[in-house]
Design a protein around this motif. Structure first.
Motif, mmCIF file in Angstrom:
data_model
loop_
_atom_site.group_PDB
_atom_site.id
_atom_site.type_symbol
_atom_site.label_atom_id
_atom_site.label_comp_id
_atom_site.label_asym_id
_atom_site.label_seq_id
_atom_site.Cartn_x
_atom_site.Cartn_y
_atom_site.Cartn_z
ATOM 1 N N ARG A 206 -106.985 24.984 -21.651
ATOM 2 C CA ARG A 206 -105.858 24.944 -20.726
ATOM 3 C C ARG A 206 -104.703 25.846 -21.171
ATOM 4 O O ARG A 206 -104.183 26.638 -20.383
ATOM 5 C CB ARG A 206 -105.330 23.509 -20.609
ATOM 6 C CG ARG A 206 -104.056 23.400 -19.773
ATOM 7 C CD ARG A 206 -103.355 22.090 -20.005
ATOM 8 N NE ARG A 206 -102.925 21.905 -21.369
ATOM 9 C CZ ARG A 206 -101.837 22.472 -21.906
ATOM 10 N NH1 ARG A 206 -101.070 23.265 -21.177
ATOM 11 N NH2 ARG A 206 -101.498 22.250 -23.165
ATOM 12 N N GLY A 207 -104.284 25.716 -22.440
ATOM 13 C CA GLY A 207 -103.066 26.371 -22.889
ATOM 14 C C GLY A 207 -103.242 27.751 -23.473
ATOM 15 O O GLY A 207 -102.349 28.602 -23.361
ATOM 16 N N ASP A 208 -104.397 28.010 -24.127
ATOM 17 C CA ASP A 208 -104.589 29.294 -24.798
ATOM 18 C C ASP A 208 -105.233 30.347 -23.907
ATOM 19 O O ASP A 208 -105.315 31.514 -24.274
ATOM 20 C CB ASP A 208 -105.456 29.103 -26.049
ATOM 21 C CG ASP A 208 -104.770 28.227 -27.087
ATOM 22 O OD1 ASP A 208 -103.535 28.077 -26.982
ATOM 23 O OD2 ASP A 208 -105.448 27.699 -27.977
ATOM 24 N N GLN A 210 -105.181 32.121 -20.082
ATOM 25 C CA GLN A 210 -104.338 32.304 -18.906
ATOM 26 C C GLN A 210 -105.196 32.609 -17.680
ATOM 27 O O GLN A 210 -106.077 33.470 -17.729
ATOM 28 C CB GLN A 210 -103.340 33.443 -19.131
ATOM 29 C CG GLN A 210 -102.314 33.149 -20.214
ATOM 30 C CD GLN A 210 -101.315 32.093 -19.795
ATOM 31 O OE1 GLN A 210 -100.690 32.185 -18.753
ATOM 32 N NE2 GLN A 210 -101.156 31.067 -20.635
ATOM 33 N N GLU A 214 -100.931 31.804 -15.442
ATOM 34 C CA GLU A 214 -100.432 30.501 -15.887
ATOM 35 C C GLU A 214 -101.542 29.764 -16.607
ATOM 36 O O GLU A 214 -102.646 30.293 -16.783
ATOM 37 C CB GLU A 214 -99.933 29.681 -14.696
ATOM 38 C CG GLU A 214 -100.952 29.497 -13.601
ATOM 39 C CD GLU A 214 -100.361 28.834 -12.359
ATOM 40 O OE1 GLU A 214 -101.088 28.078 -11.702
ATOM 41 O OE2 GLU A 214 -99.170 29.072 -12.063
ATOM 42 N N ASP A 215 -101.246 28.533 -17.072
ATOM 43 C CA ASP A 215 -102.252 27.749 -17.785
ATOM 44 C C ASP A 215 -103.506 27.582 -16.938
ATOM 45 O O ASP A 215 -103.431 27.376 -15.722
ATOM 46 C CB ASP A 215 -101.697 26.370 -18.144
ATOM 47 C CG ASP A 215 -100.691 26.436 -19.283
ATOM 48 O OD1 ASP A 215 -100.531 27.521 -19.854
ATOM 49 O OD2 ASP A 215 -100.066 25.409 -19.587
ATOM 50 N N CYS A 216 -104.665 27.642 -17.627
ATOM 51 C CA CYS A 216 -105.938 27.684 -16.903
ATOM 52 C C CYS A 216 -106.509 26.267 -16.738
ATOM 53 O O CYS A 216 -107.446 25.863 -17.449
ATOM 54 C CB CYS A 216 -106.929 28.578 -17.641
ATOM 55 S SG CYS A 216 -108.322 29.084 -16.617
ATOM 56 N N TYR A 217 -105.969 25.515 -15.804
ATOM 57 C CA TYR A 217 -106.472 24.161 -15.554
ATOM 58 C C TYR A 217 -107.860 24.187 -14.919
ATOM 59 O O TYR A 217 -108.663 23.279 -15.147
ATOM 60 C CB TYR A 217 -105.500 23.410 -14.643
ATOM 61 C CG TYR A 217 -104.200 23.061 -15.315
ATOM 62 C CD1 TYR A 217 -104.118 21.975 -16.179
ATOM 63 C CD2 TYR A 217 -103.054 23.818 -15.096
ATOM 64 C CE1 TYR A 217 -102.929 21.645 -16.803
ATOM 65 C CE2 TYR A 217 -101.855 23.490 -15.722
ATOM 66 C CZ TYR A 217 -101.806 22.406 -16.571
ATOM 67 O OH TYR A 217 -100.618 22.085 -17.194
ATOM 68 N N GLN A 340 -101.540 22.104 -29.104
ATOM 69 C CA GLN A 340 -101.129 21.848 -27.733
ATOM 70 C C GLN A 340 -100.680 20.389 -27.640
ATOM 71 O O GLN A 340 -101.163 19.534 -28.393
ATOM 72 C CB GLN A 340 -102.281 22.107 -26.762
ATOM 73 C CG GLN A 340 -102.780 23.538 -26.745
ATOM 74 C CD GLN A 340 -101.750 24.498 -26.171
ATOM 75 O OE1 GLN A 340 -100.846 24.097 -25.453
ATOM 76 N NE2 GLN A 340 -101.882 25.779 -26.502
ATOM 77 N N ASN A 481 -92.489 21.409 -20.390
ATOM 78 C CA ASN A 481 -93.843 21.520 -20.928
ATOM 79 C C ASN A 481 -93.872 21.954 -22.378
ATOM 80 O O ASN A 481 -94.948 22.177 -22.924
ATOM 81 C CB ASN A 481 -94.675 22.503 -20.086
ATOM 82 C CG ASN A 481 -94.080 23.898 -20.065
ATOM 83 O OD1 ASN A 481 -92.992 24.133 -20.604
ATOM 84 N ND2 ASN A 481 -94.782 24.832 -19.455
ATOM 85 N N GLN A 521 -95.467 32.747 -24.907
ATOM 86 C CA GLN A 521 -95.934 32.126 -26.134
ATOM 87 C C GLN A 521 -94.837 32.175 -27.189
ATOM 88 O O GLN A 521 -94.017 33.089 -27.221
ATOM 89 C CB GLN A 521 -97.185 32.843 -26.657
ATOM 90 C CG GLN A 521 -98.381 32.770 -25.726
ATOM 91 C CD GLN A 521 -98.921 31.359 -25.590
ATOM 92 O OE1 GLN A 521 -98.892 30.583 -26.537
ATOM 93 N NE2 GLN A 521 -99.424 31.026 -24.401
#
Length: 698
Positions: A206-208, A210, A214-217, A340, A481, A521
């Motif tokens: 999710r966080g590392d 993109q 944006e974050d890759c949910y 995270q 966040n 970051q």
């Protein structure tokens, strides 16, 4: 004579029996033994079941680990709504096992139930992943897809939950009880291994990574979906090896019917002429066998002790919601690794694997040597106290975080920060309505174009000998966040393009143009590349830390070329995320003492025929605990640290009630339950003589 026999008919019917010899049936072929693992007594089929459980638990816990942040930052719900939906989903996951058990025992059998509901499970993951794609529809489409996907996932994971472990136990022959016991240990290990890996990996996805800037949910949900698909395929591959027991009737349904008949029959026969019975369940004796009634009696004694348990689960389920939100406002740099906020949940399964052998081999024997009778119910009470202490620690950490937070403007207030870009000192005074204004407009006009509870920067600028000013409005929840947010004000007479990374670029207009906030970051930014239409230069932004919001003003007042003024709109997070370790240690120790001991105690107190009912009831207490969190979140209206204290005090009160109930509880041995049947049957038959029968089919 049977006292319940109808008077209208005294005939006895016999089935006709032929006197002819029945030809003997041909001998059936001996059943081929299932293949074993490397010549052992373990059936090869359990390999497929254990791998299936590992992948399914990876899928469930991985998706759930990032769920709260998805609600907060992708769907843009507030913290209370995100927490409520998270616990509503968790609650549904623990209510659907009753449905799965009913389908498996009464209709399809365990194998088909697992297959069909796993397909529903996979479909839910696919829909959930589609709902996390920014390019697919708008906010309403994302919300609908997310809720539909979560509903299907809850049906799938809850429906197969009571089936998989029991189906694995069905693969063993009766003579291999020792191997079956070890299988359940391996099965439990696979659950924790899947949870441990997924809660560490999916937050990184999710966080590392993109996606669409944006974050890759979508990736964080897609990988668990892929693991669930692998779980289904692996489970189906072992189809020909499985021992598939047919459905034999749902004991849960029988228990409910027995209880309902006892209540209704007692209501119908409430006349004072009818003798009383020792127990209210004895009123079911006209329809149900005595052994079933005795088993239900033993079950209800344990279920009575379950009444206070949901309050414990209300606290234990919050690391995935409230504690994760707390981690977003903490410094996650541990020196050797940057975590995270949702990765801290990995501590729970990790500490479970450490604490279970530690308590069994060290803590409990030491307590026993001290002469303390540490019974199962006492262990559960101590587990509740440890959870209370964990939430007291959470409240203290929350208070410390709030002390470091910037001031929050209240009603009819704004937060105003002044940036002086002039060469000399400038005195700024806010006067009353009747005096000179802060700007060229009157103070009343100034009040009209600012909004209460907002942050503003007042930039004082100089043109020749004149002084002017401009207002820069900040976004409201820019750093919740825990990331780093930056924005720029350009005082140059040319538009500036700023490159903050491979996929982050900002264009800031000329003559005090301003940009929106962008999250970047954390780390050092000694040379950020910038360019205008005819020039290129670098800016030193310095260290961008966790949770900070920076405003950079690009100026050209020196001979060294363009420079930046750096100011913190919101200061960086100062409290280290390592301060969450004590609360995780306390709540996990409480879980080991409460959950593991509680299941062991409950199983020892209930008859063998009631094990599945007890498992369903245990899962229902977890679902009820999630519902308590949902209700408190929506209706308490408390600040966060006060809400933590409320949960701690409520559990302490429930622990006191549970301790009183435990004091009066007399443990029953299984042989005592069976032995009491013979004593109660004659007494019941005496009391049934004058019973009034109403619409009872015998």
């Amino acid at each position: 004579m049977n006292p319940f026999q109808k008077n209208e008919s005294k005939e006895t019917f016999f089935s006709p029996v032929s006197t002819e010899e029945i030809p003997p049936r041909p001998p059936s072929l001996p059943k081929k033994p299932p293949p074993k693992i490397c010549g052992s007594n373990y059936p090869l089929s359990i390999v497929f079941i254990v791998v299936n459980e590992f992948c399914e638990r990876f899928s469930y816990y991985g998706m759930k680990a990032v769920l709260t942040l998805y609600f907060l930052y992708f769907l843009h719900w507030n913290e209370d709504t995100s927490t409520s939906v998270y616990h509503a989903f968790s609650s549904l996951c623990y209510f659907t096992p009753i449905l799965g058990a009913t389908i498996a025992d009464s209709w399809l059998g365990k194998f088909k139930t697992i297959i069909y509901l796993s397909l529903v499970y996979v479909l839910g993951h696919v829909i959930k992943s589609l709902g996390a794609l920014p390019i697919l529809g708008g906010h309403m489409v994302h919300t609908v897809l997310s809720l539909l996907g979560l509903s299907l996932i809850a049906l799938g994971t809850g429906g197969i939950k009571p089936c998989v472990a029991a189906f694995g136990g069905d693969q063993f022959e009766k003579k291999h009880e020792k191997e079956r016991t070890r299988y359940f240990s391996v099965f439990y290990l696979s659950i924790n291994a899947g949870s441990l890996l997924s809660t560490f990996i999916t937050p990184m996805l999710r966080g590392d990574v993109q996606c669409f800037g944006e974050d890759c949910y979508a990736l964080a949900f897609g990988v668990p979906g892929l693991l669930m698909m692998i779980a289904l395929v692996v489970f189906a591959m072992g189809s020909k090896m499985y021992n598939k027991a047919p459905p034999e009737g749902n004991i849960v349904t029988q228990v409910f019917k027995c209880i309902w008949f006892a209540i209704s029959n007692r209501f119908k026969n409430r006349s004072g002429d009818i003798p009383k019975r020792h127990h209210w369940l004895d009123w079911a004796a006209e329809k149900y066998p005595q052994q079933l009634i005795l088993d239900v009696k033993a079950l209800t004694r344990v279920l009575f002790l379950y009444i206070p348990l949901p309050m414990f689960w209300a606290l234990l389920e919050q690391p995935g919601s409230r504690w994760t939100l707390q981690a977003t406002r903490m410094n996650r740099n541990l020196g050797f690794i940057v975590l995270q906020p949702d990765q801290m949940q990995v501590l729970n399964p990790l500490l479970v694997l450490i604490f279970i052998p530690l308590f069994d081999l060290v803590v409990y024997p030491l307590v026993s040597k001290c002469g303390i009778n540490f019974s199962s119910l006492r262990k559960m009470a101590v587990g509740m106290i440890l959870a209370c202490l964990a939430f007291a620690v959470v409240a203290v950490v929350e208070i410390k975080i709030n002390e470091m937070a910037p001031p929050q403007p209240g009603p009819q207030q704004i937060f105003l920060q002044v940036l002086n870009l002039a060469d000399d000192e400038v005195e700024v005074t806010v006067l009353g309505d009747e005096n000179n204004s802060l700007l060229t407009e009157s103070i009343k006009s100034f009040q009209h174009y600012v909004e209460e509870k907002k942050y503003y920067n007042l930039v004082i600028r100089e043109y020749g000998k004149s002084i002017s000013s401009m207002m820069v409005k900040d976004a409201g929840n820019i750093t919740t966040n825990g990331m780093t947010a930056v924005r720029f004000v350009n005082t140059l007479h040319k538009e500036v393009n700023i490159s903050l990374g491979t996929d982050i670029s900002l264009n800031v207009g000329e003559d005090y143009g301003e940009s929106a906030y962008r999250t970047v970051q954390i780390g050092e930014y000694p040379a950020v590349h910038c360019k205008t239409e005819d020039d290129a230069f670098s800016l030193n932004l310095g260290l961008l830390d966790f949770g900070a919001a920076y405003l950079f003003v690009i100026t050209n007042n020196t001979n060294q070329g363009p420079q930046v003024w750096k100011t913190e709109d919101i200061p960086a997070n100062k409290i280290s995320i390592s301060w969450q370790l004590p609360q995780y240690a306390l709540v996990t120790a409480g879980e080991v003492m409460f959950s593991v001991t509680g299941l062991e105690f409950s199983y020892s107190q209930a008859p063998s025929s009631m094990k599945s009912v007890l498992q369903a009831a245990w899962l229902l207490t977890i679902g009820a605990g999630n519902f308590i969190v949902l209700a408190v979140t929506q209706f308490s209206g408390l600040v966060q640290w006060a809400e933590f204290i409320l949960f701690s005090c409520l559990l302490l009160l429930v622990c006191l009630i549970f301790s009183i109930m435990s004091y009066y509880y007399v443990p029953v041995k299984p042989e005592d339950i069976l032995g009491s049947a013979a004593k109660q049957i004659p007494h019941l038959q005496e009391n049934m003589i004058n019973l009034e029968i109403k619409n009872t089919k015998l």
